[in-house]
Design an enzyme around this catalytic site. Sequence first.
Site, PDB file in Angstrom:
ATOM      1  N   HIS A  85      51.591 -69.315  24.048  1.00  0.00           N
ATOM      2  CA  HIS A  85      52.392 -68.923  22.878  1.00  0.00           C
ATOM      3  C   HIS A  85      52.197 -70.005  21.815  1.00  0.00           C
ATOM      4  CE1 HIS A  85      55.385 -67.070  20.509  1.00  0.00           C
ATOM      5  NE2 HIS A  85      56.485 -67.382  21.180  1.00  0.00           N
ATOM      6  N   HIS A 104      45.575 -61.312  20.864  1.00  0.00           N
ATOM      7  CA  HIS A 104      47.000 -61.186  20.567  1.00  0.00           C
ATOM      8  C   HIS A 104      47.523 -59.928  21.230  1.00  0.00           C
ATOM      9  CE1 HIS A 104      50.735 -61.051  18.270  1.00  0.00           C
ATOM     10  NE2 HIS A 104      50.517 -62.336  18.039  1.00  0.00           N
ATOM     11  N   ASP A 123      46.910 -69.189  15.299  1.00  0.00           N
ATOM     12  CA  ASP A 123      46.754 -70.542  15.821  1.00  0.00           C
ATOM     13  C   ASP A 123      45.321 -71.044  15.793  1.00  0.00           C
ATOM     14  OD1 ASP A 123      49.365 -71.131  16.305  1.00  0.00           O
ATOM     15  OD2 ASP A 123      49.381 -70.118  18.238  1.00  0.00           O
TER      16      ASP A 123
HETATM   17  N1  ACO Z   1      39.681 -65.441  25.636  1.00  0.00           N
HETATM   18  C1  ACO Z   1      38.970 -64.678  26.509  1.00  0.00           C
HETATM   19  N2  ACO Z   1      39.368 -63.477  26.967  1.00  0.00           N
HETATM   20  C2  ACO Z   1      40.544 -63.025  26.525  1.00  0.00           C
HETATM   21  C3  ACO Z   1      41.352 -63.754  25.622  1.00  0.00           C
HETATM   22  C4  ACO Z   1      40.876 -65.004  25.175  1.00  0.00           C
HETATM   23  N3  ACO Z   1      41.582 -65.740  24.327  1.00  0.00           N
HETATM   24  N4  ACO Z   1      42.482 -63.067  25.354  1.00  0.00           N
HETATM   25  C5  ACO Z   1      42.391 -61.937  26.082  1.00  0.00           C
HETATM   26  N5  ACO Z   1      41.235 -61.906  26.781  1.00  0.00           N
HETATM   27  C6  ACO Z   1      40.727 -60.835  27.618  1.00  0.00           C
HETATM   28  C7  ACO Z   1      41.498 -60.777  28.947  1.00  0.00           C
HETATM   29  O1  ACO Z   1      40.875 -61.577  29.920  1.00  0.00           O
HETATM   30  C8  ACO Z   1      41.435 -59.302  29.241  1.00  0.00           C
HETATM   31  O2  ACO Z   1      40.131 -59.021  29.723  1.00  0.00           O
HETATM   32  P1  ACO Z   1      39.942 -57.934  30.885  1.00  0.00           P
HETATM   33  O3  ACO Z   1      40.358 -56.633  30.269  1.00  0.00           O
HETATM   34  O4  ACO Z   1      38.478 -58.022  31.217  1.00  0.00           O
HETATM   35  O5  ACO Z   1      40.836 -58.359  32.021  1.00  0.00           O
HETATM   36  C9  ACO Z   1      41.543 -58.643  27.879  1.00  0.00           C
HETATM   37  O6  ACO Z   1      41.014 -59.607  26.959  1.00  0.00           O
HETATM   38  C10 ACO Z   1      42.951 -58.274  27.484  1.00  0.00           C
HETATM   39  O7  ACO Z   1      43.734 -59.453  27.458  1.00  0.00           O
HETATM   40  P2  ACO Z   1      45.216 -59.585  28.030  1.00  0.00           P
HETATM   41  O8  ACO Z   1      45.367 -60.917  28.681  1.00  0.00           O
HETATM   42  O9  ACO Z   1      45.570 -58.364  28.806  1.00  0.00           O
HETATM   43  O10 ACO Z   1      46.046 -59.550  26.670  1.00  0.00           O
HETATM   44  P3  ACO Z   1      47.551 -59.952  26.523  1.00  0.00           P
HETATM   45  O11 ACO Z   1      48.085 -59.102  25.456  1.00  0.00           O
HETATM   46  O12 ACO Z   1      48.256 -59.952  27.832  1.00  0.00           O
HETATM   47  O13 ACO Z   1      47.468 -61.490  26.057  1.00  0.00           O
HETATM   48  C11 ACO Z   1      47.319 -63.409  24.738  1.00  0.00           C
HETATM   49  C12 ACO Z   1      47.580 -61.896  24.760  1.00  0.00           C
HETATM   50  C13 ACO Z   1      48.254 -64.124  25.714  1.00  0.00           C
HETATM   51  C14 ACO Z   1      47.623 -63.936  23.321  1.00  0.00           C
HETATM   52  C15 ACO Z   1      45.854 -63.655  25.119  1.00  0.00           C
HETATM   53  O14 ACO Z   1      44.996 -63.012  24.212  1.00  0.00           O
HETATM   54  C16 ACO Z   1      45.528 -65.127  25.205  1.00  0.00           C
HETATM   55  O15 ACO Z   1      45.781 -65.749  26.236  1.00  0.00           O
HETATM   56  N6  ACO Z   1      44.970 -65.739  24.100  1.00  0.00           N
HETATM   57  C17 ACO Z   1      44.701 -67.151  24.078  1.00  0.00           C
HETATM   58  C18 ACO Z   1      45.992 -67.917  23.827  1.00  0.00           C
HETATM   59  C19 ACO Z   1      46.442 -67.811  22.385  1.00  0.00           C
HETATM   60  O16 ACO Z   1      45.666 -67.970  21.445  1.00  0.00           O
HETATM   61  N7  ACO Z   1      47.743 -67.588  22.220  1.00  0.00           N
HETATM   62  C20 ACO Z   1      48.373 -67.521  20.883  1.00  0.00           C
HETATM   63  C21 ACO Z   1      48.900 -66.161  20.608  1.00  0.00           C
HETATM   64  S1  ACO Z   1      49.562 -66.102  18.983  1.00  0.00           S
HETATM   65  C22 ACO Z   1      51.054 -66.841  19.124  1.00  0.00           C
HETATM   66  O17 ACO Z   1      51.678 -66.912  20.176  1.00  0.00           O
HETATM   67  C23 ACO Z   1      51.606 -67.413  17.915  1.00  0.00           C
END
Ligand code: ACO
Length: 448
Positions: A267, A306, A362
Amino acid sequence: MADTLSITDNRTGETYEVPIEDDTIKSMDLRQIKVNDDDFGMMAYDPAFLNTASCRSSITYIDGEAGILQHRGYTIEDLCAKSSYLEVAYLLVFGELPTEPQLERWVYDVTHHTFVHEDMRSLYRGFRHDAHPMGILLAGVGAMSTFYPHAKEIDDPEERYMAAIRMIAKMPTLAAFSYRHSLGLPYVYPDNDLSYAGNFLGMMRKMTEVKYEPDPRLEKALDVLFILHADHEQNCSTAAVRSVGSSRVDPYSAVAAGVAALYGPLHGGANEAVLKMLRRIESVDNIPGFLEGVKNGDEKLMGFGHRVYKNYDPRARIVKKHVDEVLEIVGANPLLDIATELEKRAMDDEYFTSRKLYPNVDYYSGLIYEALGIPSEMFTVIFAIPRTAGWIAQWMEMNGDSAQKIARPRQIYTGDRDLEYVPIADRTGPEKITGPPARRPVKARRGA
Ligand code: ACO
């Protein structure tokens, strides 16, 4: 056509008509679906709330597919270009842009509540010199409830107003104190002559000068970052504030829950993680190898993806513009080259495009903070400062919503039942004693 959903339970052959309102059905309407009279009734299973609306809200609108963000109906682009952060905070909390006298009173009230009780310094003194400033901030916000015990009278509009003013006003002071503590530097008290963002910069950076004069361009860039982070509807930390606040605890304790949620690397901790990632990549030449690691699932591309945006995060676009401006003032940063190239390559890569993974707010914000001379441990703390306005607005809205009750999810129980109790002497199990894994040798810590 009727605004209803017909559900046929193939276990019983019964059909149910469930009303649809705002493209939504009420989960409680599923409860009538039963196999027999003893059945508890059907529930909706939605771990991580992927498809569950937990409230009605008129604060923030997001269209994740189109990349649109609006607060109380105003686009984030307009607010960043035309408003100050405190004006946006007023908008979030009260639902309307302030008139001139309203804004004057609001700014006056916030500016005149920026000091924290001196006893807060004693609390801060108890932290190790290398304590993470977000951990310190978390404790500080929770502690504020003990300094303002009347805040627990949450139905009193005057108490609610004062809690809003105090939290928005004191968050930068607590944040800057956390930072100065981690450096072993004396705390700098607020300067009422400065703007909200300028005062925060002063409390972070002032040394021996009599008066701290912030560079207006950097002050503006920080104010825009504050606007961009002010609210984002039902994200993890806001959901935490609402959930904890639903117990009718005082707002300081509810907001402390938000600070705790924001601390996590998925987050608010993401921008700190982005900078660490960029440093680890070290050079543009290492980007292909890094991206392979991401695609193999060995790591994450931090600052990408996201839960709601399946398009370019509109906040990221605005931040990106300001990165260039700020770097023009303070000088180039080689990490920007890595970030730009990494974004380009990811955007050309099927792994990211097929999953609709785009830069989020971010991805670039950390680069601005770094350019402002702010260390990465402070990034999440700085996120907490503006998000306070959103948390308070959401907390107030929740308290005025008669549909809300104490948040209490259901579960699907998967464990054993009705086991016969076995006295300890008769219990058998694996020879190996289960317990925590063997500890790694503890590294000597400075100042231990
Ligand atoms: N890098 C690589 N792969 C990713 C990323 C990433 N940053 N984000 C998602 N994926 C992939 C997942 O592995 C998943 O792949 P799969 O379908 O093969 O299993 C797919 O994309 C879907 O991702 P989920 O994890 O299901 O998406 P979710 O909505 O649960 O997560 C989150 C969202 C937590 C923001 C995620 O994208 C992430 O961890 N990003 C990196 C952390 C980040 O930048 N957080 C800031 C968010 S903005 C904020 O809070 C202000």
